[in-house]
Design an enzyme around this catalytic site. Structure first.
Site, mmCIF file in Angstrom:
data_model
loop_
_atom_site.group_PDB
_atom_site.id
_atom_site.type_symbol
_atom_site.label_atom_id
_atom_site.label_comp_id
_atom_site.label_asym_id
_atom_site.label_seq_id
_atom_site.Cartn_x
_atom_site.Cartn_y
_atom_site.Cartn_z
ATOM 1 N N LYS A 13 0.821 -1.206 0.000
ATOM 2 C CA LYS A 13 0.000 0.000 0.000
ATOM 3 C C LYS A 13 0.863 1.268 0.000
ATOM 4 O O LYS A 13 2.082 1.195 0.192
ATOM 5 C CB LYS A 13 -0.922 -0.036 1.211
ATOM 6 C CG LYS A 13 -1.942 -1.173 1.153
ATOM 7 C CD LYS A 13 -2.834 -1.153 2.378
ATOM 8 C CE LYS A 13 -3.882 -2.248 2.325
ATOM 9 N NZ LYS A 13 -4.768 -2.185 3.516
ATOM 10 N N TYR A 53 -12.475 -2.921 -4.223
ATOM 11 C CA TYR A 53 -12.990 -3.136 -2.869
ATOM 12 C C TYR A 53 -14.518 -3.164 -2.812
ATOM 13 O O TYR A 53 -15.102 -2.954 -1.739
ATOM 14 C CB TYR A 53 -12.450 -2.060 -1.919
ATOM 15 C CG TYR A 53 -11.003 -2.255 -1.541
ATOM 16 C CD1 TYR A 53 -10.586 -3.389 -0.843
ATOM 17 C CD2 TYR A 53 -10.038 -1.310 -1.862
ATOM 18 C CE1 TYR A 53 -9.260 -3.577 -0.484
ATOM 19 C CE2 TYR A 53 -8.711 -1.484 -1.500
ATOM 20 C CZ TYR A 53 -8.331 -2.618 -0.813
ATOM 21 O OH TYR A 53 -7.016 -2.801 -0.452
ATOM 22 N N PHE A 61 -15.966 1.871 6.570
ATOM 23 C CA PHE A 61 -14.608 2.285 6.203
ATOM 24 C C PHE A 61 -14.368 2.334 4.699
ATOM 25 O O PHE A 61 -13.259 2.660 4.256
ATOM 26 C CB PHE A 61 -13.579 1.347 6.855
ATOM 27 C CG PHE A 61 -13.734 -0.100 6.465
ATOM 28 C CD1 PHE A 61 -13.211 -0.596 5.275
ATOM 29 C CD2 PHE A 61 -14.399 -0.981 7.305
ATOM 30 C CE1 PHE A 61 -13.341 -1.930 4.928
ATOM 31 C CE2 PHE A 61 -14.533 -2.320 6.968
ATOM 32 C CZ PHE A 61 -14.013 -2.793 5.771
ATOM 33 N N ARG A 89 -1.347 -14.864 4.518
ATOM 34 C CA ARG A 89 -2.240 -14.273 5.533
ATOM 35 C C ARG A 89 -1.559 -14.290 6.911
ATOM 36 O O ARG A 89 -1.618 -13.317 7.649
ATOM 37 C CB ARG A 89 -3.568 -15.029 5.610
ATOM 38 C CG ARG A 89 -4.425 -14.998 4.372
ATOM 39 C CD ARG A 89 -5.070 -13.716 4.061
ATOM 40 N NE ARG A 89 -5.955 -13.233 5.109
ATOM 41 C CZ ARG A 89 -6.510 -12.029 5.102
ATOM 42 N NH1 ARG A 89 -6.279 -11.195 4.113
ATOM 43 N NH2 ARG A 89 -7.291 -11.646 6.070
ATOM 44 N N THR A 95 -4.999 -7.403 10.916
ATOM 45 C CA THR A 95 -5.289 -6.171 10.188
ATOM 46 C C THR A 95 -4.873 -4.942 10.995
ATOM 47 O O THR A 95 -4.316 -3.995 10.451
ATOM 48 C CB THR A 95 -6.794 -6.089 9.850
ATOM 49 O OG1 THR A 95 -7.146 -7.253 9.092
ATOM 50 C CG2 THR A 95 -7.112 -4.852 9.034
ATOM 51 N N ARG A 106 2.670 -6.608 9.204
ATOM 52 C CA ARG A 106 1.943 -5.528 9.878
ATOM 53 C C ARG A 106 2.462 -5.284 11.299
ATOM 54 O O ARG A 106 2.458 -4.158 11.770
ATOM 55 C CB ARG A 106 0.455 -5.837 9.893
ATOM 56 C CG ARG A 106 -0.158 -5.736 8.497
ATOM 57 C CD ARG A 106 -1.593 -6.200 8.498
ATOM 58 N NE ARG A 106 -2.240 -5.952 7.219
ATOM 59 C CZ ARG A 106 -3.306 -6.620 6.811
ATOM 60 N NH1 ARG A 106 -3.848 -7.559 7.579
ATOM 61 N NH2 ARG A 106 -3.848 -6.341 5.643
ATOM 62 N N ASN A 116 -1.948 0.015 7.249
ATOM 63 C CA ASN A 116 -1.475 -1.304 7.681
ATOM 64 C C ASN A 116 -0.570 -1.989 6.657
ATOM 65 O O ASN A 116 -0.367 -3.182 6.702
ATOM 66 C CB ASN A 116 -2.640 -2.199 8.087
ATOM 67 C CG ASN A 116 -3.609 -2.478 6.968
ATOM 68 O OD1 ASN A 116 -3.326 -2.220 5.798
ATOM 69 N ND2 ASN A 116 -4.758 -3.012 7.308
ATOM 70 N N HIS A 119 -2.029 -5.571 1.647
ATOM 71 C CA HIS A 119 -3.302 -6.272 1.442
ATOM 72 C C HIS A 119 -2.967 -7.676 0.980
ATOM 73 O O HIS A 119 -1.976 -7.885 0.276
ATOM 74 C CB HIS A 119 -4.130 -5.568 0.353
ATOM 75 C CG HIS A 119 -5.263 -6.403 -0.156
ATOM 76 N ND1 HIS A 119 -6.520 -6.367 0.393
ATOM 77 C CD2 HIS A 119 -5.323 -7.321 -1.161
ATOM 78 C CE1 HIS A 119 -7.304 -7.227 -0.236
ATOM 79 N NE2 HIS A 119 -6.601 -7.815 -1.190
ATOM 80 N N GLU A 130 -8.935 -11.387 -7.516
ATOM 81 C CA GLU A 130 -8.082 -10.218 -7.313
ATOM 82 C C GLU A 130 -6.891 -10.212 -8.263
ATOM 83 O O GLU A 130 -6.515 -9.160 -8.783
ATOM 84 C CB GLU A 130 -7.611 -10.164 -5.855
ATOM 85 C CG GLU A 130 -8.729 -9.848 -4.894
ATOM 86 C CD GLU A 130 -8.306 -9.805 -3.439
ATOM 87 O OE1 GLU A 130 -9.139 -9.397 -2.623
ATOM 88 O OE2 GLU A 130 -7.145 -10.161 -3.117
#
Length: 142
Positions: A13, A53, A61, A89, A95, A106, A116, A119, A130
């Site tokens: 990100k 998203y 959010f 993951r 998160t 993270r 964070n 993704h 995705e």
């Protein structure tokens, strides 16, 4: 139990790129046995963020998420490896970075619930969707 090689999506990100964390994150990915099959840096428009998203469109959010992910450059990557979805993951961590274990992406680099750092796809089915959102088959290195 048979372990299966899978593909999953990884997004670095804007906060990861603004803090020059690409190499540190790549080291964690490689140490976990994940290989990068495709990678590109890009700017996501707000409309693209809304489309990506869309599953969260009714969540409180949603607007903040779309604004943030389209606020600066991102890196999208396709990762491959044995049980890549669950492995990545776990490597990402919770998160909320305040709840993420040390050693996770993270936990080590996340700044807040919004900032964070990464993704990752939450299921094999979503990983396929995705990946197809960002990549064509000819984009893969291998």
């Amino acid at each position: 139990m048979e372990f299966v090689s899978q593909k999953t999506l990884c997004i670095l990100k804007p906060d990861a790129l603004s803090r020059d964390l690409e190499d540190a994150i790549a080291e964690k990915l490689m140490a976990a046995g994940l290989q990068i099959l495709a990678r590109k840096e890009m700017l996501l428009s707000y409309a693209q963020a809304e489309a990506f998203y869309a599953v969260h469109k009714d969540r409180a959010f949603f607007e903040e998420l779309c604004t943030y992910i389209s606020s600066g450059p991102i890196v999208v990557q396709v990762l491959s490896g044995v049980e890549a979805v669950s492995k990545y993951r776990t490597l990402m961590g919770a998160t909320n970075p305040d709840q993420a274990e040390p050693g996770t992406i993270r936990g080590d680099f996340g700044q807040s619930l919004s900032l964070n750092t990464v993704h990752g796809s939450d299921s094999l089915e979503n990983a396929e969707k995705e990946i197809a959102f960002f990549f064509d088959p000819q984009d893969f290195y291998i």
